[in-house]
Design a protein around this motif. Structure first.
Motif, PDB file in Angstrom:
ATOM      1  N   PRO A 152       0.830  -1.217   0.000  1.00  0.00           N
ATOM      2  CA  PRO A 152       0.000   0.000   0.000  1.00  0.00           C
ATOM      3  C   PRO A 152       0.859   1.261   0.000  1.00  0.00           C
ATOM      4  N   PRO A 153       0.322   2.397  -0.489  1.00  0.00           N
ATOM      5  CA  PRO A 153       1.088   3.651  -0.555  1.00  0.00           C
ATOM      6  C   PRO A 153       1.137   4.355   0.795  1.00  0.00           C
ATOM      7  N   VAL A 154       2.021   3.917   1.674  1.00  0.00           N
ATOM      8  CA  VAL A 154       2.033   4.401   3.056  1.00  0.00           C
ATOM      9  C   VAL A 154       2.744   5.740   3.234  1.00  0.00           C
ATOM     10  N   PHE A 157      -0.986   9.173   3.601  1.00  0.00           N
ATOM     11  CA  PHE A 157      -2.175   8.505   4.129  1.00  0.00           C
ATOM     12  C   PHE A 157      -3.463   8.903   3.403  1.00  0.00           C
ATOM     13  N   ALA A 158      -3.490  10.067   2.755  1.00  0.00           N
ATOM     14  CA  ALA A 158      -4.668  10.430   1.957  1.00  0.00           C
ATOM     15  C   ALA A 158      -4.771   9.504   0.746  1.00  0.00           C
ATOM     16  N   LEU A 159      -3.645   9.276   0.071  1.00  0.00           N
ATOM     17  CA  LEU A 159      -3.623   8.332  -1.049  1.00  0.00           C
ATOM     18  C   LEU A 159      -3.927   6.921  -0.563  1.00  0.00           C
ATOM     19  N   LEU A 160      -3.419   6.593   0.616  1.00  0.00           N
ATOM     20  CA  LEU A 160      -3.670   5.268   1.186  1.00  0.00           C
ATOM     21  C   LEU A 160      -5.161   5.050   1.411  1.00  0.00           C
ATOM     22  N   ALA A 161      -5.853   6.057   1.931  1.00  0.00           N
ATOM     23  CA  ALA A 161      -7.294   5.932   2.164  1.00  0.00           C
ATOM     24  C   ALA A 161      -8.039   5.684   0.856  1.00  0.00           C
ATOM     25  N   ALA A 162      -7.673   6.429  -0.201  1.00  0.00           N
ATOM     26  CA  ALA A 162      -8.309   6.234  -1.504  1.00  0.00           C
ATOM     27  C   ALA A 162      -7.995   4.838  -2.042  1.00  0.00           C
ATOM     28  N   ARG A 165     -10.180   2.338  -0.218  1.00  0.00           N
ATOM     29  CA  ARG A 165     -11.578   2.438  -0.665  1.00  0.00           C
ATOM     30  C   ARG A 165     -11.785   1.711  -1.989  1.00  0.00           C
ATOM     31  N   GLU A 166     -10.832   1.846  -2.885  1.00  0.00           N
ATOM     32  CA  GLU A 166     -10.943   1.205  -4.202  1.00  0.00           C
ATOM     33  C   GLU A 166     -10.903  -0.319  -4.099  1.00  0.00           C
ATOM     34  N   ARG A 167     -10.404  -0.825  -3.000  1.00  0.00           N
ATOM     35  CA  ARG A 167     -10.205  -2.269  -2.855  1.00  0.00           C
ATOM     36  C   ARG A 167     -11.139  -2.901  -1.822  1.00  0.00           C
ATOM     37  N   GLY A 168     -12.238  -2.246  -1.543  1.00  0.00           N
ATOM     38  CA  GLY A 168     -13.221  -2.886  -0.672  1.00  0.00           C
ATOM     39  C   GLY A 168     -13.811  -2.033   0.417  1.00  0.00           C
ATOM     40  N   GLY A 169     -13.464  -0.758   0.482  1.00  0.00           N
ATOM     41  CA  GLY A 169     -14.078   0.113   1.472  1.00  0.00           C
ATOM     42  C   GLY A 169     -13.158   0.438   2.630  1.00  0.00           C
ATOM     43  N   LEU A 170     -13.576   1.442   3.405  1.00  0.00           N
ATOM     44  CA  LEU A 170     -12.761   1.920   4.515  1.00  0.00           C
ATOM     45  C   LEU A 170     -13.666   2.468   5.601  1.00  0.00           C
TER      46      LEU A 170
END
Length: 204
Positions: A152-154, A157-162, A165-170
């Motif tokens: 994941p793009p750690v 964290f804003a990119l990480l949240a997106a 979300r694209e991979r099943g929700g948050l």
């Protein structure tokens, strides 16, 4: 959810995580929050340059590994609990709450947006966004094992949240105010003063 690994990622954040807060490098505060949370059995600090962070950990004899980011993520096979070093005063009980409530799914702490946010079109203000519908991702962020293996793009964290979300929700959980993210050294000093003031009030 099985045992998770706690990670404090330094990559992409420059030298700001090394700025002192209450007399020690800022990144050590979320390290301790993870160690005390009771929801991880291993804590790792990932970095582009592990040699820059390792001496601070070794000097305090913390049971923490400092590793190169690619080496850790290439073998990630368990749920990861991320604590952003730029959210230094993350409370350990909040870490435990987010992990417990995630129930094995992706989850993140967030802070409400308090600034007025405008939209701009052709260099002109076109409108105002409803800030009640906006959030600032803070810490922790829970990444399920199946997604951790995908690196994941750690570093953001804003990119990480997106990405999550694209991979099943948050699932989002509102974080306490002291868990806010700092963006520069002046913000670190403000946070430090607020924390000291809060302690005096509680002690008084």
């Amino acid at each position: 959810m099985g045992a998770a690994v706690g990670v404090v990622p330094l990559e992409g954040r420059g030298t700001l995580p090394l700025v002192e807060l209450h007399g020690e490098p800022m990144f050590l505060h979320p390290v301790r929050a993870l160690l005390r949370s009771g929801v991880v059995d291993r804590v790792v600090v990932t970095a582009d340059d592990p040699a820059a962070a390792a001496p601070f950990v070794e000097r305090r004899r913390l049971h923490v590994e400092v590793v190169a980011a690619p080496a850790f993520w290439s073998s990630a096979a368990r749920t990861v609990v991320l604590a952003d070093p730029l959210c230094p005063l993350l409370p350990e009980d909040f870490v435990a709450r987010v992990v417990t409530e995630s129930d094995g799914e992706a989850a993140a702490g967030y802070r409400p947006v308090t600034d007025t946010v405008k939209t701009v079109v052709d260099q002109r203000i076109a409108g105002t966004l409803d800030r009640d519908k906006l959030a600032v991702v803070a810490s922790p962020v829970v990444v399920p094992a199946a997604l951790a293996a995908q690196r994941p793009p750690v570093d953001d964290f804003a990119l990480l949240a997106a990405w999550l979300r694209e991979r099943g929700g948050l699932r989002l959980v509102k974080a306490p105010s002291m868990a806010r993210r700092v963006g520069d050294e002046s913000a670190v000093r403000v946070l430090e003063c607020l924390d000291e003031l809060g302690r005096r009030v509680h002690e008084g």
